[in-house]
Design an enzyme around this catalytic site. Structure first.
Site, PDB file in Angstrom:
ATOM      1  N   THR A   1      10.540 -22.280 -78.782  1.00 58.11           N
ATOM      2  CA  THR A   1       9.974 -21.698 -78.310  1.00 58.11           C
ATOM      3  C   THR A   1      10.747 -20.413 -77.565  1.00 58.11           C
ATOM      4  OG1 THR A   1       9.242 -21.808 -75.786  1.00 58.11           O
ATOM      5  CG2 THR A   1      10.447 -23.541 -75.928  1.00 58.11           C
ATOM      6  N   ASP A   2      10.189 -19.062 -77.014  1.00 55.03           N
ATOM      7  CA  ASP A   2      10.934 -18.585 -75.833  1.00 55.03           C
ATOM      8  C   ASP A   2      11.447 -18.850 -75.020  1.00 55.03           C
ATOM      9  OD1 ASP A   2       8.981 -18.232 -74.391  1.00 55.03           O
ATOM     10  OD2 ASP A   2       8.538 -16.450 -75.587  1.00 55.03           O
ATOM     11  N   GLU A   3      11.066 -19.265 -74.677  1.00 56.92           N
ATOM     12  CA  GLU A   3      11.141 -20.283 -72.953  1.00 56.92           C
ATOM     13  C   GLU A   3      12.302 -20.572 -73.021  1.00 56.92           C
ATOM     14  OE1 GLU A   3       7.845 -22.185 -70.982  1.00 56.92           O
ATOM     15  OE2 GLU A   3       6.512 -21.385 -71.882  1.00 56.92           O
TER      16      GLU A   3
ATOM     17  N   TYR B   1      10.496 -28.502 -69.160  1.00 53.68           N
ATOM     18  CA  TYR B   1      10.243 -28.435 -70.566  1.00 53.68           C
ATOM     19  C   TYR B   1      11.297 -27.102 -71.237  1.00 53.68           C
ATOM     20  CZ  TYR B   1       7.877 -25.954 -74.396  1.00 53.68           C
ATOM     21  OH  TYR B   1       7.659 -25.496 -75.549  1.00 53.68           O
TER      22      TYR B   1
ATOM     23  N   LYS C   1      13.316 -28.088 -74.694  1.00 49.74           N
ATOM     24  CA  LYS C   1      13.130 -27.732 -75.817  1.00 49.74           C
ATOM     25  C   LYS C   1      14.577 -26.832 -75.896  1.00 49.74           C
ATOM     26  CE  LYS C   1      10.170 -26.952 -78.273  1.00 49.74           C
ATOM     27  NZ  LYS C   1       9.723 -27.621 -79.662  1.00 49.74           N
TER      28      LYS C   1
HETATM   29  P1  NAD Z   1       0.801 -29.903 -78.710  1.00 51.53           P
HETATM   30  O1  NAD Z   1       0.945 -30.381 -77.047  1.00 51.53           O
HETATM   31  O2  NAD Z   1      -1.084 -28.882 -79.451  1.00 51.53           O
HETATM   32  O3  NAD Z   1       0.766 -30.982 -79.677  1.00 51.53           O
HETATM   33  C1  NAD Z   1       2.215 -31.562 -79.975  1.00 51.53           C
HETATM   34  C2  NAD Z   1       1.829 -32.619 -80.472  1.00 51.53           C
HETATM   35  O4  NAD Z   1       2.821 -34.112 -80.927  1.00 51.53           O
HETATM   36  C3  NAD Z   1       0.794 -33.973 -80.411  1.00 51.53           C
HETATM   37  O5  NAD Z   1      -0.301 -34.229 -81.999  1.00 51.53           O
HETATM   38  C4  NAD Z   1       1.430 -35.150 -80.120  1.00 51.53           C
HETATM   39  O6  NAD Z   1       0.433 -36.339 -80.693  1.00 51.53           O
HETATM   40  C5  NAD Z   1       2.739 -34.905 -81.031  1.00 51.53           C
HETATM   41  N1  NAD Z   1       3.668 -35.711 -80.348  1.00 51.53           N
HETATM   42  C6  NAD Z   1       4.385 -35.778 -78.837  1.00 51.53           C
HETATM   43  N2  NAD Z   1       5.023 -36.477 -78.451  1.00 51.53           N
HETATM   44  C7  NAD Z   1       5.161 -36.915 -79.720  1.00 51.53           C
HETATM   45  C8  NAD Z   1       6.389 -38.614 -80.138  1.00 51.53           C
HETATM   46  N3  NAD Z   1       6.883 -38.574 -79.369  1.00 51.53           N
HETATM   47  N4  NAD Z   1       5.954 -38.796 -81.422  1.00 51.53           N
HETATM   48  C9  NAD Z   1       4.908 -38.153 -82.799  1.00 51.53           C
HETATM   49  N5  NAD Z   1       4.922 -37.221 -82.264  1.00 51.53           N
HETATM   50  C10 NAD Z   1       4.552 -36.534 -80.352  1.00 51.53           C
HETATM   51  O7  NAD Z   1       1.747 -28.308 -78.456  1.00 51.53           O
HETATM   52  P2  NAD Z   1       1.745 -27.748 -79.568  1.00 51.53           P
HETATM   53  O8  NAD Z   1       1.070 -26.086 -78.758  1.00 51.53           O
HETATM   54  O9  NAD Z   1       0.999 -27.741 -81.037  1.00 51.53           O
HETATM   55  O10 NAD Z   1       3.083 -27.163 -79.836  1.00 51.53           O
HETATM   56  C11 NAD Z   1       3.299 -27.714 -81.163  1.00 51.53           C
HETATM   57  C12 NAD Z   1       5.751 -27.206 -81.060  1.00 51.53           C
HETATM   58  O11 NAD Z   1       5.767 -25.737 -81.171  1.00 51.53           O
HETATM   59  C13 NAD Z   1       6.227 -27.763 -79.447  1.00 51.53           C
HETATM   60  O12 NAD Z   1       7.130 -28.341 -80.134  1.00 51.53           O
HETATM   61  C14 NAD Z   1       5.851 -26.410 -78.827  1.00 51.53           C
HETATM   62  O13 NAD Z   1       7.365 -26.629 -78.192  1.00 51.53           O
HETATM   63  C15 NAD Z   1       6.167 -25.711 -80.139  1.00 51.53           C
HETATM   64  N6  NAD Z   1       5.902 -23.886 -79.436  1.00 51.53           N
HETATM   65  C16 NAD Z   1       4.571 -23.632 -78.731  1.00 51.53           C
HETATM   66  C17 NAD Z   1       3.857 -22.779 -78.917  1.00 51.53           C
HETATM   67  C18 NAD Z   1       2.723 -22.375 -78.274  1.00 51.53           C
HETATM   68  O14 NAD Z   1       2.578 -21.309 -77.549  1.00 51.53           O
HETATM   69  N7  NAD Z   1       1.423 -23.687 -77.656  1.00 51.53           N
HETATM   70  C19 NAD Z   1       4.902 -21.508 -78.561  1.00 51.53           C
HETATM   71  C20 NAD Z   1       6.379 -21.738 -79.024  1.00 51.53           C
HETATM   72  C21 NAD Z   1       6.693 -22.927 -79.484  1.00 51.53           C
HETATM   73  O1  DAU Z   2       6.436 -18.902 -74.390  1.00 54.43           O
HETATM   74  C1  DAU Z   2       5.939 -20.039 -75.367  1.00 54.43           C
HETATM   75  C2  DAU Z   2       5.126 -21.078 -74.632  1.00 54.43           C
HETATM   76  O2  DAU Z   2       3.974 -20.971 -74.073  1.00 54.43           O
HETATM   77  C3  DAU Z   2       5.367 -22.742 -75.477  1.00 54.43           C
HETATM   78  O3  DAU Z   2       6.795 -22.932 -75.472  1.00 54.43           O
HETATM   79  C4  DAU Z   2       4.423 -23.604 -74.734  1.00 54.43           C
HETATM   80  O4  DAU Z   2       4.221 -24.524 -75.719  1.00 54.43           O
HETATM   81  C5  DAU Z   2       3.314 -23.450 -74.414  1.00 54.43           C
HETATM   82  O5  DAU Z   2       2.274 -24.151 -73.387  1.00 54.43           O
HETATM   83  C6  DAU Z   2       2.889 -21.547 -73.438  1.00 54.43           C
HETATM   84  O6  DAU Z   2       3.756 -21.887 -71.952  1.00 54.43           O
HETATM   85  P1  DAU Z   2       3.710 -20.833 -70.702  1.00 54.43           P
HETATM   86  O7  DAU Z   2       3.823 -21.671 -70.033  1.00 54.43           O
HETATM   87  O8  DAU Z   2       3.076 -19.400 -70.911  1.00 54.43           O
HETATM   88  O9  DAU Z   2       1.871 -20.744 -71.342  1.00 54.43           O
HETATM   89  P2  DAU Z   2       0.456 -21.506 -70.666  1.00 54.43           P
HETATM   90  O10 DAU Z   2      -1.251 -21.667 -71.303  1.00 54.43           O
HETATM   91  O11 DAU Z   2       0.361 -22.468 -69.575  1.00 54.43           O
HETATM   92  O12 DAU Z   2       0.419 -20.184 -69.406  1.00 54.43           O
HETATM   93  C7  DAU Z   2       0.639 -18.701 -69.777  1.00 54.43           C
HETATM   94  C8  DAU Z   2       0.191 -17.916 -68.722  1.00 54.43           C
HETATM   95  O13 DAU Z   2      -0.382 -18.656 -67.658  1.00 54.43           O
HETATM   96  C9  DAU Z   2       1.481 -18.674 -67.898  1.00 54.43           C
HETATM   97  O14 DAU Z   2       2.319 -17.417 -67.062  1.00 54.43           O
HETATM   98  C10 DAU Z   2       1.325 -19.311 -66.455  1.00 54.43           C
HETATM   99  C11 DAU Z   2      -0.280 -18.521 -66.244  1.00 54.43           C
HETATM  100  N1  DAU Z   2      -1.298 -19.942 -65.816  1.00 54.43           N
HETATM  101  C12 DAU Z   2      -1.331 -20.654 -66.858  1.00 54.43           C
HETATM  102  C13 DAU Z   2      -2.441 -22.291 -66.108  1.00 54.43           C
HETATM  103  C14 DAU Z   2      -2.632 -23.219 -67.523  1.00 54.43           C
HETATM  104  C15 DAU Z   2      -2.443 -19.286 -64.520  1.00 54.43           C
HETATM  105  O15 DAU Z   2      -2.332 -18.654 -64.176  1.00 54.43           O
HETATM  106  N2  DAU Z   2      -2.963 -20.317 -64.798  1.00 54.43           N
HETATM  107  C16 DAU Z   2      -3.428 -21.473 -65.600  1.00 54.43           C
HETATM  108  O16 DAU Z   2      -4.001 -22.687 -64.265  1.00 54.43           O
END
Ligand code: NAD
Ligand code: DAU
Length: 356
Positions: A136-138, A161, A165
């Site tokens: 992630t970019d985080e 988190y 990562k």
């Molecule tokens: P998600 O939370 O929707 O899915 C995570 C999946 O991992 C689920 O299916 C869960 O059951 C599985 N999991 C969790 N713990 C596990 C374990 N111990 N063993 C096996 N499986 C397990 O997550 P996502 O949003 O699809 O993100 C996927 C990946 O991409 C993550 O590594 C996250 O850090 C990264 N990522 C997400 C975003 C985003 O915007 N969602 C952006 C950048 C990177």
């Molecule tokens: O940047 C990549 C990341 O993006 C991934 O690594 C994470 O897995 C993914 O969850 C996401 O993280 P964020 O914290 O940016 O996403 P989230 O959807 O939780 O929140 C997006 C923005 O919105 C953040 O600034 C917090 C704000 N927010 C979020 C929620 C859930 C609100 O203002 N209200 C809310 O209820």
């Protein structure tokens, strides 16, 4: 991409989109999906695969922290690659309970690296093997009003988190430098699209608007995220897996920077137009500014020039079109929505928003 690929976390949001997309565009591939099915993993995300693809897909219910299971699996199957999505992924949950993040994101990644390294060595350091770690970019922390994250930006994570990562990224890179395991790391910005669990901003707001519930915006709503449609992310991952240079990191981003409040306004307006809400019924009236997330990063923005120049990838989807597609998907999949809004989900909503 050819042969047998192990995908971890394939039943979550990005993983399930990736599996669907890859089975469709890569006919030479067989996918093994190892997923623990936590609250975020949903078998419904992968039902109804086209019949022609079903024989190339295999689900394994298991935890990436389970060293024994991994050992047996990697002994039985000779994988041509590992694509590692499995993680605890929600920042707010990492504030309420960091331990699961350390277990899965740090220890789970370590166990997966160990199993991959053992298999890779046993097979005479297979030349076609690749371990793609999805990050992630985080990990880069927060930007001010100016600048972008490049692959050289120092790590500075703010939440449990992002710290977990960051730890996993360091472990993956160490296995390349120390043992020569052919790894690739991607750091991506915020994704949106179908099958995203409604704890994240966009699906949470869509469902709350549909149900006329309050729309909780953290702080002043001016935090900025760089939004990318999930299929753009999947295409970038395939490019990196197929053509990336091992040991390298690639940043992936959509170049669509928006403040949270802009997103919420847009979702209200798009849904109001569909639902015929106006005047005093406008969904913008549901917006509530609530206590900020602790350690809330102000701005994320990706410089994606490396993957664009070196691998020829570029985000294809236009935000306005893809967000409309996304909200239509949620409206058309209320059965999926109902299935994920289970007891666990209700408890989380109460826990996170009840006290704000
Ligand atoms: P998600 O939370 O929707 O899915 C995570 C999946 O991992 C689920 O299916 C869960 O059951 C599985 N999991 C969790 N713990 C596990 C374990 N111990 N063993 C096996 N499986 C397990 O997550 P996502 O949003 O699809 O993100 C996927 C990946 O991409 C993550 O590594 C996250 O850090 C990264 N990522 C997400 C975003 C985003 O915007 N969602 C952006 C950048 C990177
Ligand atoms: O940047 C990549 C990341 O993006 C991934 O690594 C994470 O897995 C993914 O969850 C996401 O993280 P964020 O914290 O940016 O996403 P989230 O959807 O939780 O929140 C997006 C923005 O919105 C953040 O600034 C917090 C704000 N927010 C979020 C929620 C859930 C609100 O203002 N209200 C809310 O209820």
């Amino acid at each position: 991409m050819e042969g047998k690929i192990l995908v971890t976390g394939g039943s979550g949001f990005i993983g399930s989109n990736f599996i669907r997309h890859t089975l469709q565009v890569k006919p030479g591939i067989r996918i093994y999906n190892l997923d623990a099915l936590t609250y975020a993993g949903n078998p419904l995300n992968l039902v109804n695969l086209p019949e022609s693809q079903q024989a190339r897909y295999c689900f394994i219910h298991g935890d990436i922290c389970d060293a024994r299971l991994l050992k047996d699996l990697f002994q039985k199957e000779k994988f041509n690659g590992v694509i590692h999505f499995a993680a605890e992924s929600h920042v707010d949950r990492s504030i309420h309970g960091p331990e699961a993040f350390i277990k899965t994101n740090v220890n789970g990644t370590f166990q997966l690296l160990e199993a991959s390294l053992a298999m890779w060595k046993r097979n005479g350091q297979q030349s076609d093997f690749r371990f793609l770690h999805i990050s992630t970019d985080e990990v880069y922390g927060s930007l001010g009003a100016e600048g972008y994250f490049t692959e050289k930006t120092p790590y500075d994570p703010s939440s449990p988190y992002s710290a977990s990562k960051a730890s996993s990224d360091h472990l993956v890179k160490a296995y390349f430098r120390t043992f020569g395991l052919p790894v690739l790391v991607t750091n991506c910005s915020n994704n949106y699209g179908p099958y995203q669990f409604p704890e994240k901003l966009i699906p949470l707001m869509i469902l709350n608007i549909l149900e006329k519930k309050e729309l909780p915006v953290y702080g002043d709503g001016k935090n900025v995220r760089d939004w990318l449609y999930v299929i753009d992310h999947c295409e970038a991952l395939l490019k990196v897996f197929d053509e990336g240079i091992v040991g390298e990191t690639y940043n992936i981003g959509g170049g669509t920077e928006l403040q949270n409040i802009q997103i919420v306004h847009l979702l209200c307006d798009l849904l109001d137009a569909k639902l015929g809400r106006s005047g005093k019924n406008t969904s913008r009236n549901l917006i509530r500014f609530v206590t900020d997330r602790p350690g809330h990063d102000r701005r994320y923005a990706i410089d994606a020039s490396k993957i664009e120049k070196e691998l020829g990838w570029k985000a294809r989807f236009i935000f306005q079109d893809a967000i409309t597609k996304t909200l239509d998907w949620y409206i058309d999949h209320m059965d999926w929505v109902n299935s994920v809004q289970s007891g666990e989900y209700k408890k989380w909503i109460e826990n996170n928003y009840g006290k704000r």
